[in-house]
Design a protein around this motif. Structure first.
Motif, PDB file in Angstrom:
ATOM      1  N   ARG A 150      14.162 -62.606   2.830  1.00  0.00           N
ATOM      2  CA  ARG A 150      13.783 -61.960   3.886  1.00  0.00           C
ATOM      3  C   ARG A 150      12.796 -60.994   3.531  1.00  0.00           C
ATOM      4  O   ARG A 150      12.168 -60.068   4.333  1.00  0.00           O
ATOM      5  CB  ARG A 150      14.899 -61.181   4.228  1.00  0.00           C
ATOM      6  N   GLY A 151      11.822 -61.268   2.302  1.00  0.00           N
ATOM      7  CA  GLY A 151      10.944 -60.139   1.941  1.00  0.00           C
ATOM      8  C   GLY A 151      11.019 -59.179   1.260  1.00  0.00           C
ATOM      9  O   GLY A 151      10.543 -58.215   1.322  1.00  0.00           O
ATOM     10  N   PHE A 152      12.579 -59.168   0.500  1.00  0.00           N
ATOM     11  CA  PHE A 152      12.961 -57.973  -0.202  1.00  0.00           C
ATOM     12  C   PHE A 152      13.269 -58.330  -1.702  1.00  0.00           C
ATOM     13  O   PHE A 152      14.223 -58.442  -1.938  1.00  0.00           O
ATOM     14  CB  PHE A 152      14.196 -57.382   0.461  1.00  0.00           C
ATOM     15  N   PRO A 153      12.149 -58.811  -2.453  1.00  0.00           N
ATOM     16  CA  PRO A 153      12.322 -59.074  -3.909  1.00  0.00           C
ATOM     17  C   PRO A 153      12.850 -58.167  -4.687  1.00  0.00           C
ATOM     18  O   PRO A 153      12.520 -56.941  -4.535  1.00  0.00           O
ATOM     19  CB  PRO A 153      11.213 -60.065  -4.074  1.00  0.00           C
ATOM     20  N   ILE A 154      13.515 -58.393  -5.710  1.00  0.00           N
ATOM     21  CA  ILE A 154      13.958 -57.555  -6.847  1.00  0.00           C
ATOM     22  C   ILE A 154      12.998 -57.717  -8.003  1.00  0.00           C
ATOM     23  O   ILE A 154      12.397 -58.756  -7.956  1.00  0.00           O
ATOM     24  CB  ILE A 154      15.421 -57.655  -7.279  1.00  0.00           C
ATOM     25  N   VAL A 167      18.968 -54.182  -7.436  1.00  0.00           N
ATOM     26  CA  VAL A 167      19.560 -55.311  -6.311  1.00  0.00           C
ATOM     27  C   VAL A 167      19.762 -53.885  -5.089  1.00  0.00           C
ATOM     28  O   VAL A 167      19.645 -54.302  -3.751  1.00  0.00           O
ATOM     29  CB  VAL A 167      20.793 -55.976  -6.756  1.00  0.00           C
ATOM     30  N   ALA A 168      20.533 -53.111  -5.536  1.00  0.00           N
ATOM     31  CA  ALA A 168      21.034 -52.168  -4.664  1.00  0.00           C
ATOM     32  C   ALA A 168      19.944 -51.564  -3.705  1.00  0.00           C
ATOM     33  O   ALA A 168      20.124 -51.064  -2.512  1.00  0.00           O
ATOM     34  CB  ALA A 168      21.896 -50.851  -5.366  1.00  0.00           C
ATOM     35  N   GLU A 169      18.881 -51.238  -4.464  1.00  0.00           N
ATOM     36  CA  GLU A 169      17.530 -50.754  -3.660  1.00  0.00           C
ATOM     37  C   GLU A 169      16.929 -51.752  -2.790  1.00  0.00           C
ATOM     38  O   GLU A 169      16.588 -51.344  -1.638  1.00  0.00           O
ATOM     39  CB  GLU A 169      16.576 -50.311  -4.749  1.00  0.00           C
ATOM     40  N   ARG A 176      17.708 -50.704   5.895  1.00  0.00           N
ATOM     41  CA  ARG A 176      16.884 -49.709   6.889  1.00  0.00           C
ATOM     42  C   ARG A 176      16.327 -50.613   7.715  1.00  0.00           C
ATOM     43  O   ARG A 176      16.101 -50.132   9.080  1.00  0.00           O
ATOM     44  CB  ARG A 176      16.068 -48.929   6.101  1.00  0.00           C
ATOM     45  N   THR A 177      15.677 -51.697   7.559  1.00  0.00           N
ATOM     46  CA  THR A 177      14.679 -52.311   8.603  1.00  0.00           C
ATOM     47  C   THR A 177      15.691 -53.033   9.783  1.00  0.00           C
ATOM     48  O   THR A 177      15.070 -53.272  10.634  1.00  0.00           O
ATOM     49  CB  THR A 177      13.903 -53.714   8.001  1.00  0.00           C
ATOM     50  N   GLU A 178      16.951 -53.258   9.348  1.00  0.00           N
ATOM     51  CA  GLU A 178      17.845 -53.802  10.392  1.00  0.00           C
ATOM     52  C   GLU A 178      18.687 -52.648  11.111  1.00  0.00           C
ATOM     53  O   GLU A 178      19.515 -53.036  11.856  1.00  0.00           O
ATOM     54  CB  GLU A 178      18.818 -54.760   9.529  1.00  0.00           C
ATOM     55  N   LYS A 179      18.380 -51.285  10.545  1.00  0.00           N
ATOM     56  CA  LYS A 179      18.870 -50.331  11.490  1.00  0.00           C
ATOM     57  C   LYS A 179      20.276 -50.200  11.101  1.00  0.00           C
ATOM     58  O   LYS A 179      21.056 -49.807  12.011  1.00  0.00           O
ATOM     59  CB  LYS A 179      18.796 -50.213  13.060  1.00  0.00           C
ATOM     60  N   LEU A 180      20.644 -50.614   9.838  1.00  0.00           N
ATOM     61  CA  LEU A 180      22.184 -50.410   9.413  1.00  0.00           C
ATOM     62  C   LEU A 180      22.005 -49.408   8.577  1.00  0.00           C
ATOM     63  O   LEU A 180      21.241 -48.788   7.986  1.00  0.00           O
ATOM     64  CB  LEU A 180      22.495 -51.835   8.528  1.00  0.00           C
ATOM     65  N   ARG A 181      23.478 -48.774   8.222  1.00  0.00           N
ATOM     66  CA  ARG A 181      23.552 -47.770   7.273  1.00  0.00           C
ATOM     67  C   ARG A 181      23.146 -48.403   6.119  1.00  0.00           C
ATOM     68  O   ARG A 181      23.680 -49.103   5.357  1.00  0.00           O
ATOM     69  CB  ARG A 181      24.836 -47.159   7.211  1.00  0.00           C
ATOM     70  N   PRO A 182      22.051 -47.310   5.665  1.00  0.00           N
ATOM     71  CA  PRO A 182      21.486 -47.930   4.032  1.00  0.00           C
ATOM     72  C   PRO A 182      22.544 -47.361   2.774  1.00  0.00           C
ATOM     73  O   PRO A 182      22.087 -46.792   2.197  1.00  0.00           O
ATOM     74  CB  PRO A 182      20.333 -47.154   3.873  1.00  0.00           C
TER      75      PRO A 182
END
Length: 197
Positions: A150-154, A167-169, A176-182
Motif C-alpha cells: 500500500r506504499g507504507f514501508p517500514i 510497524v506501528a508508525e 490516517r490516509t484511510e480516515k480511520l482512527r490512527p
C-alpha cells in the motif's frame, strides 16, 4: 390433498437452506398454517429449519424469506410480519428466526469478500509476534507485506515479524490516509482497508 380436498401443503411458500423459494399453495390461496383466526388474513411462509441439524437461519435463508415476503406483498399481502407463535401456541419459529421477525425481517447485508476474510484475522498491536514460535509473528509479517504493497514501508533492517514502534508508525500513517482512527491497532476496519482491491 386428494382425500381432504386441501390445496397443497399448508404454507403458501417455503424457503430451503440454499435460499430457494418453493411454492406451496402460492399467492392468493388461503393458508392453513397460521392458527385459528389468522388463515384468512395472513399468508404463511415456512423456513425449512428444525430442532436439530440446521437450527439457525443462514443469510441465504433470510434472503429467501425476504424475497418470499416481497413476492407476496406484490400480490396483495400487507405489511405485517409475524411468527407462527404469534397466532398459535407453539415455539415456532425458534428463537433465532423469531428474533429476526421481531427486528423487522430485514434483508441481510451482503458482505464483501474482504469483510468475510477479516472476521477470523487477529487483532494486532505493539508487542505482537515477540515470541519466536508464536504464530502471530507470521500475522505481523503479513501485515508488513500489506503495508509495503500500500506504499507504507517500514525502515530497512526492521524485524518484520515483530509489531514494533516502526510497524506501528506505518500502520498509523496508513490509517490516517484511510480516515480511520490512527491508533496503530490492526482490527477488522484496518484489515479490511489493507485487503480492499
Amino acid at each position: 390433498m386428494d382425500g381432504n380436498g386441501w390445496s397443497d401443503i399448508a404454507y403458501n411458500l417455503l424457503v430451503c437452506e440454499h435460499g430457494i423459494i418453493w411454492e406451496g399453495r402460492g399467492a392468493r390461496v388461503m393458508s392453513a398454517a397460521n392458527g385459528e383466526g389468522r388463515n384468512t388474513d395472513h399468508y404463511a411462509v415456512c423456513a425449512l429449519l428444525g430442532t436439530c441439524g440446521l437450527v439457525e437461519p443462514t443469510d441465504e435463508i433470510l434472503t429467501g424469506l425476504r424475497g418470499a415476503i416481497d413476492y407476496l406483498r406484490q400480490r396483495g399481502a400487507g405489511d405485517e410480519v409475524l411468527g407462527h407463535r404469534d397466532g398459535y401456541a407453539t415455539s415456532c419459529p425458534g428463537e433465532p428466526l423469531y428474533a429476526w421477525v421481531r427486528a423487522g425481517a430485514v434483508r441481510p447485508v451482503k458482505r464483501t469478500w474482504t469483510e468475510e476474510a477479516v472476521r477470523d484475522l487477529p487483532l494486532l498491536r505493539i508487542g505482537a509476534g515477540v515470541v519466536k514460535d508464536d504464530h502471530r509473528r507470521w500475522d505481523v509479517k503479513t501485515l508488513v507485506a500489506l503495508l509495503w504493497a500500500r506504499g507504507f514501508p517500514i525502515p530497512s533492517g526492521t524485524d518484520e515479524t515483530v509489531f514494533s514502534v516502526a510497524v506501528a508508525e506505518a500502520v498509523r500513517a496508513f490509517q490516517r490516509t484511510e480516515k480511520l482512527r490512527p491508533d496503530a491497532v490492526v482490527g477488522p476496519k484496518t484489515w479490511t482497508a489493507l485487503l480492499r482491491l
